[in-house]
Design an enzyme around this catalytic site. Structure first.
Site, PDB file in Angstrom:
ATOM      1  N   SER A  48       0.836  -1.209   0.000  1.00 27.35           N
ATOM      2  CA  SER A  48       0.000   0.000   0.000  1.00 27.35           C
ATOM      3  C   SER A  48       0.862   1.246   0.000  1.00 27.35           C
ATOM      4  O   SER A  48       0.568   2.208  -0.705  1.00 27.35           O
ATOM      5  CB  SER A  48      -0.936  -0.020   1.205  1.00 27.35           C
ATOM      6  OG  SER A  48      -1.732  -1.178   1.124  1.00 27.35           O
ATOM      7  N   LYS A 163       1.165 -10.554   6.968  1.00 30.38           N
ATOM      8  CA  LYS A 163       1.547  -9.160   7.162  1.00 30.38           C
ATOM      9  C   LYS A 163       0.327  -8.458   7.713  1.00 30.38           C
ATOM     10  O   LYS A 163      -0.669  -8.296   7.010  1.00 30.38           O
ATOM     11  CB  LYS A 163       2.005  -8.536   5.832  1.00 30.38           C
ATOM     12  CG  LYS A 163       2.719  -7.210   6.036  1.00 30.38           C
ATOM     13  CD  LYS A 163       1.903  -6.050   5.551  1.00 30.38           C
ATOM     14  CE  LYS A 163       2.394  -4.748   6.125  1.00 30.38           C
ATOM     15  NZ  LYS A 163       1.874  -3.583   5.436  1.00 30.38           N
ATOM     16  N   SER A 165      -1.579  -5.352   9.142  1.00 30.88           N
ATOM     17  CA  SER A 165      -1.670  -3.894   9.280  1.00 30.88           C
ATOM     18  C   SER A 165      -3.030  -3.505   9.825  1.00 30.88           C
ATOM     19  O   SER A 165      -3.568  -2.459   9.498  1.00 30.88           O
ATOM     20  CB  SER A 165      -1.427  -3.226   7.923  1.00 30.88           C
ATOM     21  OG  SER A 165      -0.117  -3.463   7.488  1.00 30.88           O
ATOM     22  N   GLY A 193       2.733  -4.517  10.360  1.00 30.34           N
ATOM     23  CA  GLY A 193       2.834  -3.255   9.648  1.00 30.34           C
ATOM     24  C   GLY A 193       2.580  -2.066  10.559  1.00 30.34           C
ATOM     25  O   GLY A 193       2.562  -0.927  10.101  1.00 30.34           O
TER      26      GLY A 193
END
Lengths: 308, 308, 308, 308
Positions: A48, A163, A165, A193
């Protein structure tokens, strides 16, 4: 098809653009050199923070090819394959060459269900030439990856890492401890993240961290990672708090004039430009550029952190 | 570059798939014939009901080319260009050939701001070879298109119409009356995707309707449209209520086993299959197929409506 | 224990306050007279527009007692009993005297489940001396009352009506037609709080309307109701559009300085003050008062509508 | 009017009810004894875990009076004053006698704005006989208390502490470091309600913790607190992970049959009942009771933790 366990600092690499919106490959490789010089342990392209959502397919391919060619296997490269649903993600996965793993979110745009999320990852993993890492980003995907789905996929060898986030450290912990306790899960990497609580995430058992701000100050995140691994939690906390202060730069953009992405990615790219790493702070359309005043504020954050 | 005002029934055309997930072109053209025979006034391909979010680029192109070639200008064809941000949408827009307009949502995945939404449409319209219709679908995009942004873009000739699937009739009315009252807005088409309140939407001034259920019963929606235009509101209401009952089919899928998209699109395709229009009710990955029991329930809805 | 079917215009009555935040009973009864003179068919006290959420119990009691005493049975009075959960709502219900029905939302604050919502209404109805009307207000309650729950409660005689302020006309229609079709539901009143689409709601079968703006212009809503009942949909639409324009007053408050409640309730009370109906436009704490400029804008809306 | 800084474990005290829904004072005081014997450092009555949202005013008063009388100043008692808006909260605050502080959320039900939140706390604090602690609970209040608002109120002496149950550790850290860095903030207590990441919250600088599960296992949380304060992070992590496993009891309730509150509060009360602390596991209306099977599962969690 295995992936060596990922640890340490794996920044999501910004994608430098020229003023007319093309990928600026020389700036991109300079940015990679800057990160490698900072001591990072891996690279995550097309996340992102890399503006993957804004890059057409040809730009995405150029980014992966440029970075994997440049690093030449020195350190692992993860590549995002961000799209709405299974068939579209499969196309991206097939196009990724040279990366060590692909990073894939749950389906979005279409409303989804845990059973569909699991089906999605199973189909992507079955077709992917490299391991798949699950990417939990509710702010973009509007679904939280349930911990039990992640653990089931991990136990079945479908995904090789997470991952996270989500900002939800309690849910993250559920995966961290679940991975440890469940029989048959090996070599699974749990990455956070959440760049403002890296010390806390490592303390509860995260393997590594994917900090957007690591573009601007890779040395800081590498230092923080080292202090945590050494068990020097007091010094780690001080370093993390220094990085939190620096992170304040993401708020320079006037919220009456732009959204949080324009502000945050604009600030990171402006900082990289001011530090001489990339040629232009251009962000992709339709993001709004920072004003001269806002650029000046970014400079002050850098100066306060001794980075100018 | 203008678009004749759109009126009447413009169904979002389902995308028939073969059992292995490829676009089934013969079924697709049969479906188009079925719709044309039903009296529809236009076609919208690559919308949400078309599973556009699930179709890779080559499948999207095949759909547009097949349909536009098949209808040969008999009636207007709108084509969705659904993607996350401006640069990616621009690629889809450039690839659309033969359609009379493209239908574009606000940016999604990335968090966005009204100023960025306006910038997005301006950039897309500047590059598009055909007029742009704004697509308001908060359930997928997670942003509501603000009425004032739509009206500003309409006044500047950036967008040629609105397809509103927000379900918010009061906000829709704001656009309908705004279009009428603002100087300089001409030829702007206001379309509703709210297939359960078409009578109400036409009564308050909508130009046309984009009903997913129109795939299954185009004659019903065409009849409803005609009754509304004739001012026979009582008969229109009865026809709409009949269609609402038929729409109940979207709930056949067990919510413990699948999401609402799997259920709704699965029901529409199953109904088209049971009616002999398309060869297979296959939906795209990762949607969950309906069970035999659920298929049977779809059949009961069709039978109750006299459509079997 | 039955309630005569409710029809027509039943405005949610504003609660005039003195400058120091006490209920201004003389202004309240003047406001009731103003509404009755406008031809309204019922009154709803202690709704959201009445600032019920802001009124301590003694003020709530004073409002109900003052209004029911003042109208003396001339027209039905509904009283909100707004609180978080069953036991607290029961206390309010027990304290309501003189009203013809109580209006009750689903539980809020606590996260809830359809089974708990049904249990809530059953317990409240079992203890209430007067019929219970379900209040659907997702913007405040953060749960949408499911149509099937409402219909089940209606069939069992637990609730005597629905006041729908969800803005979701398709879901509203499901209740309207469900009430008609289900055996055993009699005397159930379906009311809409969507003041900008009253024509549409009545056209699809609503029994009545609960418009906040009806405080400011009761004559307008009564006229609109009459035109709809007479089947003069064109004139109804024109009247509704006039009222939509007047409703624009709710946006006068600067969103950088206040929330939407401060702006909307402030505008209604300011308009009533400017029209000479109530003594002070004071809103309850912690709402932010309108500025002199914003007050002036409200005046312009009134003038444009010929109400000054 | 000051409050000694709060540290350590301050559990939100469950409110034992008799089978017919009255406050069971003997069970309540036994629960308080159980907590004090467990070594807790304070008590928080009338919080969310206490079912404050479900207790009528007279029950709320009885709880505060019973607990403050019973502890007789041995340890600080915080009392929730949970209601929708300023005037209603003021009534609760005026009724609280004997508590050392009141705990107050942002306004809810009414849509709100940061300026209104600040105004709310200022008005409550001006009238409160005891210090005010801000309660951040977005899952119930549907607004996140912004860190800058909390810090501004802290700097002005309006609020004496924060109880954060947002789950957002990065935002929590912003308050923790802000309190330390801003001139003029003294004696402000930063408490976390995130019972699954207490070690992380204390590591980044929280003063204390408010764990719902602390009702069931106060010794565990006191031990965890002590290990963190001693800097024994490895042992702290092990203790926290043990408590996380025990916390699994909150999921015993079947989500097809009840909401998360029914399940979690039902589990805590069932555990206290099985441990012999309270007479009945009754939860307030409209919560759904656990089934015998679900009760048995709670017993297994207790047995696995050595608490039976």
């Amino acid at each position: 098809m295995t992936l060596a366990p990922l640890t340490g600092v794996i920044p999501p690499v910004c994608t430098p653009l020229t003023a007319d919106g093309e990928v600026d490959v020389p700036s991109l490789t300079r940015l990679v050199d800057h990160l490698v010089a900072g001591g990072v342990h891996g690279l995550f392209v097309l996340g992102s923070t890399s503006e993957a959502a804004y890059l057409p397919d040809r730009q995405r391919r150029l980014v992966v090819e440029s970075v994997t060619a440049h690093v030449g296997g020195q350190l692992p490269v993860l590549a995002g394959a961000i799209d709405m649903t299974t068939p579209r993600v499969l196309d991206h996965v097939a196009a990724v060459t040279g990366a060590d793993a692909v990073v894939v979110t749950a389906p979005f745009y279409a409303r989804t269900h845990p059973a569909e999320i699991a089906r999605h990852y199973r189909a992507v993993a079955a077709a992917s030439p490299v391991p798949v890492i699950a990417y939990d980003l509710p702010v973009a995907v509007h679904t939280k990856l349930p911990a039990d789905v992640v653990l089931e996929l991990a136990a079945d060898g479908v995904v090789a890492g997470l991952k996270d986030s989500s900002g939800d450290l309690a849910a993250f912990r559920q995966v961290v401890t679940g991975v440890r306790e469940r029989r048959g899960i090996t070599g699974f990497s749990v990455l956070t993240g959440s760049e403002l609580i890296v010390d806390a995430a490592l303390a509860i058992g995260a393997d590594g961290t994917v900090p957007g701000l690591g573009n601007v100050d890779p040395h800081g995140y590498v230092r923080l990672d080292g202090l945590c691994r050494a068990g020097d939690w007091e010094a780690a906390r001080a370093e993390q708090e220094r990085l939190c202060a620096l992170f304040g730069m993401v708020t320079v953009g006037d919220p009456a004039r732009m959204g949080p992405n324009s502000s945050a990615i604009g600030a990171f790219k402006t900082a990289l430009h001011l530090r001489g790493v990339i040629d232009s702070p251009t962000t992709a359309q339709p993001q709004i550029p920072l004003s001269p005043d806002e650029v000046e504020q970014v400079g002050k954050y850098l100066a306060a952190a001794g980075l100018l």
